[in-house]
Motif scaffolding. Structure first.
Motif, PDB file in Angstrom:
ATOM      1  N   ALA A  53      35.774 -18.610 -37.692  1.00 48.87           N
ATOM      2  CA  ALA A  53      37.151 -18.794 -37.225  1.00 48.87           C
ATOM      3  C   ALA A  53      37.116 -19.151 -35.749  1.00 48.87           C
ATOM      4  N   SER A  54      38.252 -19.559 -35.217  1.00 50.58           N
ATOM      5  CA  SER A  54      38.332 -19.821 -33.784  1.00 50.58           C
ATOM      6  C   SER A  54      39.585 -19.160 -33.233  1.00 50.58           C
ATOM      7  N   GLY A  55      39.494 -18.735 -31.987  1.00 52.79           N
ATOM      8  CA  GLY A  55      40.609 -18.063 -31.336  1.00 52.79           C
ATOM      9  C   GLY A  55      40.099 -17.000 -30.391  1.00 52.79           C
ATOM     10  N   THR A  56      40.967 -16.092 -30.033  1.00 57.66           N
ATOM     11  CA  THR A  56      40.581 -14.943 -29.231  1.00 57.66           C
ATOM     12  C   THR A  56      40.027 -13.905 -30.201  1.00 57.66           C
ATOM     13  N   PRO A  57      38.771 -13.457 -30.004  1.00 55.80           N
ATOM     14  CA  PRO A  57      38.135 -12.619 -31.018  1.00 55.80           C
ATOM     15  C   PRO A  57      38.957 -11.439 -31.522  1.00 55.80           C
ATOM     16  N   ASP A  58      39.482 -10.609 -30.638  1.00 60.23           N
ATOM     17  CA  ASP A  58      40.214  -9.435 -31.120  1.00 60.23           C
ATOM     18  C   ASP A  58      41.488  -9.829 -31.868  1.00 60.23           C
ATOM     19  N   HIS A  59      42.174 -10.861 -31.404  1.00 62.31           N
ATOM     20  CA  HIS A  59      43.393 -11.316 -32.090  1.00 62.31           C
ATOM     21  C   HIS A  59      43.064 -11.876 -33.476  1.00 62.31           C
ATOM     22  N   GLU A  60      41.987 -12.661 -33.552  1.00 61.58           N
ATOM     23  CA  GLU A  60      41.602 -13.265 -34.822  1.00 61.58           C
ATOM     24  C   GLU A  60      41.155 -12.205 -35.833  1.00 61.58           C
ATOM     25  N   ILE A  61      40.425 -11.204 -35.371  1.00 60.13           N
ATOM     26  CA  ILE A  61      39.980 -10.123 -36.260  1.00 60.13           C
ATOM     27  C   ILE A  61      41.184  -9.398 -36.840  1.00 60.13           C
ATOM     28  N   GLY A 112      37.193  -5.668 -20.491  1.00 59.51           N
ATOM     29  CA  GLY A 112      37.915  -5.347 -21.705  1.00 59.51           C
ATOM     30  C   GLY A 112      36.940  -5.119 -22.843  1.00 59.51           C
ATOM     31  N   SER A 113      37.435  -4.834 -23.999  1.00 64.79           N
ATOM     32  CA  SER A 113      36.568  -4.554 -25.128  1.00 64.79           C
ATOM     33  C   SER A 113      37.225  -5.027 -26.412  1.00 64.79           C
ATOM     34  N   VAL A 114      36.551  -5.941 -27.106  1.00 65.24           N
ATOM     35  CA  VAL A 114      37.068  -6.416 -28.386  1.00 65.24           C
ATOM     36  C   VAL A 114      37.203  -5.240 -29.341  1.00 65.24           C
ATOM     37  N   ALA A 115      36.171  -4.401 -29.389  1.00 59.30           N
ATOM     38  CA  ALA A 115      36.211  -3.253 -30.308  1.00 59.30           C
ATOM     39  C   ALA A 115      37.397  -2.348 -30.001  1.00 59.30           C
ATOM     40  N   GLU A 116      37.623  -2.068 -28.738  1.00 63.28           N
ATOM     41  CA  GLU A 116      38.738  -1.194 -28.373  1.00 63.28           C
ATOM     42  C   GLU A 116      40.077  -1.807 -28.775  1.00 63.28           C
ATOM     43  N   ASN A 117      40.252  -3.094 -28.543  1.00 65.23           N
ATOM     44  CA  ASN A 117      41.506  -3.753 -28.916  1.00 65.23           C
ATOM     45  C   ASN A 117      41.711  -3.767 -30.424  1.00 65.23           C
ATOM     46  N   VAL A 118      40.626  -3.955 -31.177  1.00 68.01           N
ATOM     47  CA  VAL A 118      40.735  -3.940 -32.631  1.00 68.01           C
ATOM     48  C   VAL A 118      41.113  -2.536 -33.103  1.00 68.01           C
TER      49      VAL A 118
END
Length: 140
Positions: free
Chosen positions: A86-94, A122-128
């Motif tokens: 996929a493409s996008g901002t990782p946390d948003h896309e997840i 920032g942290s992708v995991a934290e945002n998810v």
């Protein structure tokens, strides 16, 4: 019991640990590895696709990373395994994938950032963890 697990996968050691954790602890579940091609937001995002060579390179890199995930699945004797690009901002896309598709759980690796770097980057995991509508397991 989780039937469909999403594992965001970027080829890093924590992502590989998360994928292995999913295989070992959710042996009856369908597991999907997701690689997100990071697309810049704001001003630079307006130029998306302006350089197709870079886009092709990024896509090839994503496909290569997902081939690594498939190799990890084979090492664990997992035959029924899916990958998605996929493409996008990782946390948003997840989070969007979880909301749109029938995932029961997200298993994500943590990069273990601490202190100032965690605050600044920032942290992708934290945002998810904060935004996902399903349980999220963070694997270290």
């Amino acid at each position: 019991m989780s039937d469909h697990i999403l594992v965001p996968y970027d080829g890093s050691e924590p992502a590989e640990s998360a994928l292995e954790y999913a295989f070992e602890n959710f042996s009856d579940a369908d597991v999907t590895a997701l690689y997100v091609l990071s697309v810049p937001e704001g001003y630079w995002g307006a130029f998306e696709g302006a350089d197709d060579e870079i886009s092709d390179e990024a896509r090839k890199r994503g496909e290569s990373v997902l081939e690594e995930a498939t190799a990890v699945a084979k090492e664990h004797d997992i035959d029924d395994f899916e990958t998605e690009l996929a493409s996008g901002t990782p946390d948003h896309e997840i989070v969007a994938r979880v909301e749109e598709e029938a995932y029961d759980t997200v298993v994500i690796g943590s990069h273990g950032r601490e202190g100032v770097s965690r605050i600044l980057l920032g942290s992708v995991a934290e945002n998810v963890v904060r935004r996902a509508p399903v349980p999220v397991m963070v694997v270290r």
